[in-house]
Scaffold this active site. Structure first.
Site, PDB file in Angstrom:
ATOM      1  N   ARG A  83       0.666   5.671   1.004  1.00  0.00           N
ATOM      2  CA  ARG A  83      -0.136   6.728   1.612  1.00  0.00           C
ATOM      3  C   ARG A  83       0.106   8.021   0.834  1.00  0.00           C
ATOM      4  O   ARG A  83       1.136   8.662   1.023  1.00  0.00           O
ATOM      5  CB  ARG A  83       0.252   6.916   3.079  1.00  0.00           C
ATOM      6  CG  ARG A  83      -0.195   5.789   3.988  1.00  0.00           C
ATOM      7  CD  ARG A  83      -0.137   6.216   5.434  1.00  0.00           C
ATOM      8  NE  ARG A  83      -0.531   5.145   6.337  1.00  0.00           N
ATOM      9  CZ  ARG A  83      -1.779   4.875   6.684  1.00  0.00           C
ATOM     10  NH1 ARG A  83      -2.772   5.573   6.160  1.00  0.00           N
ATOM     11  NH2 ARG A  83      -2.054   3.897   7.519  1.00  0.00           N
ATOM     12  N   ASP A 123      -2.913  -6.716  11.706  1.00  0.00           N
ATOM     13  CA  ASP A 123      -2.249  -5.407  11.733  1.00  0.00           C
ATOM     14  C   ASP A 123      -1.958  -5.031  13.187  1.00  0.00           C
ATOM     15  O   ASP A 123      -2.506  -5.628  14.109  1.00  0.00           O
ATOM     16  CB  ASP A 123      -3.166  -4.354  11.087  1.00  0.00           C
ATOM     17  CG  ASP A 123      -2.372  -3.228  10.442  1.00  0.00           C
ATOM     18  OD1 ASP A 123      -1.156  -3.129  10.695  1.00  0.00           O
ATOM     19  OD2 ASP A 123      -2.970  -2.437   9.678  1.00  0.00           O
ATOM     20  N   THR A 132      -7.577   5.185  11.254  1.00  0.00           N
ATOM     21  CA  THR A 132      -8.755   5.689  10.534  1.00  0.00           C
ATOM     22  C   THR A 132      -9.626   4.545  10.017  1.00  0.00           C
ATOM     23  O   THR A 132     -10.755   4.762   9.593  1.00  0.00           O
ATOM     24  CB  THR A 132      -8.338   6.537   9.319  1.00  0.00           C
ATOM     25  OG1 THR A 132      -7.634   5.684   8.398  1.00  0.00           O
ATOM     26  CG2 THR A 132      -7.454   7.691   9.727  1.00  0.00           C
ATOM     27  N   THR A 161      -7.000   1.461   6.052  1.00  0.00           N
ATOM     28  CA  THR A 161      -6.187   0.314   5.613  1.00  0.00           C
ATOM     29  C   THR A 161      -7.034  -0.956   5.614  1.00  0.00           C
ATOM     30  O   THR A 161      -7.072  -1.702   4.623  1.00  0.00           O
ATOM     31  CB  THR A 161      -4.970   0.129   6.559  1.00  0.00           C
ATOM     32  OG1 THR A 161      -4.187   1.313   6.515  1.00  0.00           O
ATOM     33  CG2 THR A 161      -4.131  -1.076   6.167  1.00  0.00           C
ATOM     34  N   LYS A 164       0.851  -1.197   0.000  1.00  0.00           N
ATOM     35  CA  LYS A 164       0.000   0.000   0.000  1.00  0.00           C
ATOM     36  C   LYS A 164       0.882   1.241   0.000  1.00  0.00           C
ATOM     37  O   LYS A 164       2.075   1.170   0.304  1.00  0.00           O
ATOM     38  CB  LYS A 164      -0.926   0.001   1.218  1.00  0.00           C
ATOM     39  CG  LYS A 164      -0.258   0.365   2.525  1.00  0.00           C
ATOM     40  CD  LYS A 164      -1.241   0.504   3.686  1.00  0.00           C
ATOM     41  CE  LYS A 164      -0.533   1.012   4.921  1.00  0.00           C
ATOM     42  NZ  LYS A 164      -1.204   0.811   6.176  1.00  0.00           N
TER      43      LYS A 164
HETATM   44  C1  R5P Z   1       0.768   1.002   9.251  1.00  0.00           C
HETATM   45  O1  R5P Z   1       1.966   1.043   9.167  1.00  0.00           O
HETATM   46  C2  R5P Z   1       0.057   0.341  10.378  1.00  0.00           C
HETATM   47  O2  R5P Z   1       0.522  -0.948  10.570  1.00  0.00           O
HETATM   48  C3  R5P Z   1      -1.447   0.321  10.166  1.00  0.00           C
HETATM   49  O3  R5P Z   1      -1.745  -0.400   9.000  1.00  0.00           O
HETATM   50  C4  R5P Z   1      -2.000   1.682  10.023  1.00  0.00           C
HETATM   51  O4  R5P Z   1      -1.458   2.520  11.001  1.00  0.00           O
HETATM   52  C5  R5P Z   1      -3.500   1.703  10.084  1.00  0.00           C
HETATM   53  O5  R5P Z   1      -3.915   3.020   9.905  1.00  0.00           O
HETATM   54  P1  R5P Z   1      -5.327   3.364   9.300  1.00  0.00           P
HETATM   55  O6  R5P Z   1      -6.339   2.607  10.092  1.00  0.00           O
HETATM   56  O7  R5P Z   1      -5.438   4.853   9.485  1.00  0.00           O
HETATM   57  O8  R5P Z   1      -5.314   3.004   7.867  1.00  0.00           O
END
Ligand code: R5P
Length: 313
Positions: A195, A219, A224, A227, A193
């Site tokens: 950002r 994860d 938010t 992801t 992915k």
């Molecule tokens: C990224 O490096 C982390 O492991 C998570 O995938 C991320 O912080 C999730 O963030 P969000 O829910 O905002 O996409």
């Protein structure tokens, strides 16, 4: 360690602190953790801690700055009250996302926080699933780094899901996903992915067999929810039968609960390192407690016993 074991808590997650105390059969230490009218944090330890082995439970979750300040002032107060040893129990370590400079003129926030905890007077740190394991090295005091993986894997193993594939939603999480895969006996898939902006997500590519399988996205945190929601949709688009997710830290910033709730995810499992709405199940988010693991770790630290068995269970 000879002194009495005492546990104190800030306001970040008193429910977790209470649960840890219940497992250890001790009362939560009495302290005022409030605020002056001018907005400054006010701390007063209301029982004797002289010569004690003290643990302060305080995840640095939202409001992050406020909870961090409570932690720092609690540590300072305990030191000045002659506690023999103070351990900062930080189940969720905030400010971990900026743990390196990605462009010029950025802070390394995770290092600044490590310095603050140390300078406040912590003798050691007990934490769980740091966003980047390298953060442990930002401390020059001992850090015990617990993992929620075994607890989450046990939950999914018991579900006996059909043909499971464990999915890392980004390259940085492959090690975590692979350890999880080994525990539940599944195959592995990896998502790439990017950002485009700090809180937006774009799925670029996916490696691994998905068609007809039950996917479990693993994860470290849900912020938010972008992801997870996007990864889950991409997995369904590639033929996954069902998609589940688990994550140690359920931050659920902004509208994340709605985003996760409206996604194709069948169930999302988080722990209570950060307090969750009802403390129990809500919507399709299931909460599993890490209190027994923290209680065991605290007891072992207090008794000078090895913790490595806890890391590999
Ligand atoms: C990224 O490096 C982390 O492991 C998570 O995938 C991320 O912080 C999730 O963030 P969000 O829910 O905002 O996409």
């Amino acid at each position: 360690m000879e002194g009495r074991l005492q546990i104190f808590s800030g306001n970040a997650n008193r429910a977790l602190a209470q649960e840890i105390c219940a497992h250890l059969n001790v009362n939560l230490g009495r302290a005022v953790v409030g605020m002056f009218k001018n907005g400054e944090t006010r701390i007063k330890i209301e029982e004797n801690v002289r010569g004690s082995d003290v643990f302060v439970v305080q995840p640095t979750c939202t409001p992050v700055n406020h909870h961090l300040m409570e932690l720092l002032l609690l540590i300072d107060a305990l030191r000045r009250a002659s506690a023999a040893r103070v351990t900062a129990v930080v189940p969720y370590y905030g400010y971990a996302k900026q743990e390196k400079k990605t462009t010029g003129r950025e802070p390394i926030s995770a290092k600044v926080v490590a310095n603050m905890i140390t300078v406040a007077g912590a003798d050691r740190v007990l934490t769980m699933d740091l966003h980047a394991p390298a953060i442990e090295g930002f401390f020059d005091i001992p850090v015990d780094h617990l993992q929620a993986g075994p607890i989450l894997a046990e939950y999914f193993s018991a579900m006996s899901l059909l043909d499971p594939v464990v999915v890392s939603p980004d390259a940085g999480g492959v090690g975590r996903a692979n350890a999880f895969r080994e525990r539940i006996g599944a195959s592995l898939a990896i998502i790439a992915k990017q950002r485009p902006t700090p809180d937006a997500v774009e799925i670029l590519e996916m490696v691994g067999e998905i068609e007809g399988k039950t996917a479990i996205i693993v994860d470290d945190m849900i912020s938010t929810g972008g992801t997870l929601a996007q990864a889950a949709q991409a997995l369904r688009d590639r033929g996954a039968r069902e998609v589940y997710a688990c994550s140690t830290h359920g931050i659920f910033a902004d509208h994340a609960l709605t985003i996760v709730g409206e996604s194709v995810l069948v169930e999302t499992v988080v722990t209570n390192t950060i307090p969750q709405e009802s403390g129990q199940n809500y919507g399709r988010v299931k909460v599993i407690s890490v209190a027994p693991l923290f209680a065991e770790a605290i007891l072992r630290i207090h008794k000078d016993l090895s913790l490595s068995a806890l890391f590999h269970e």
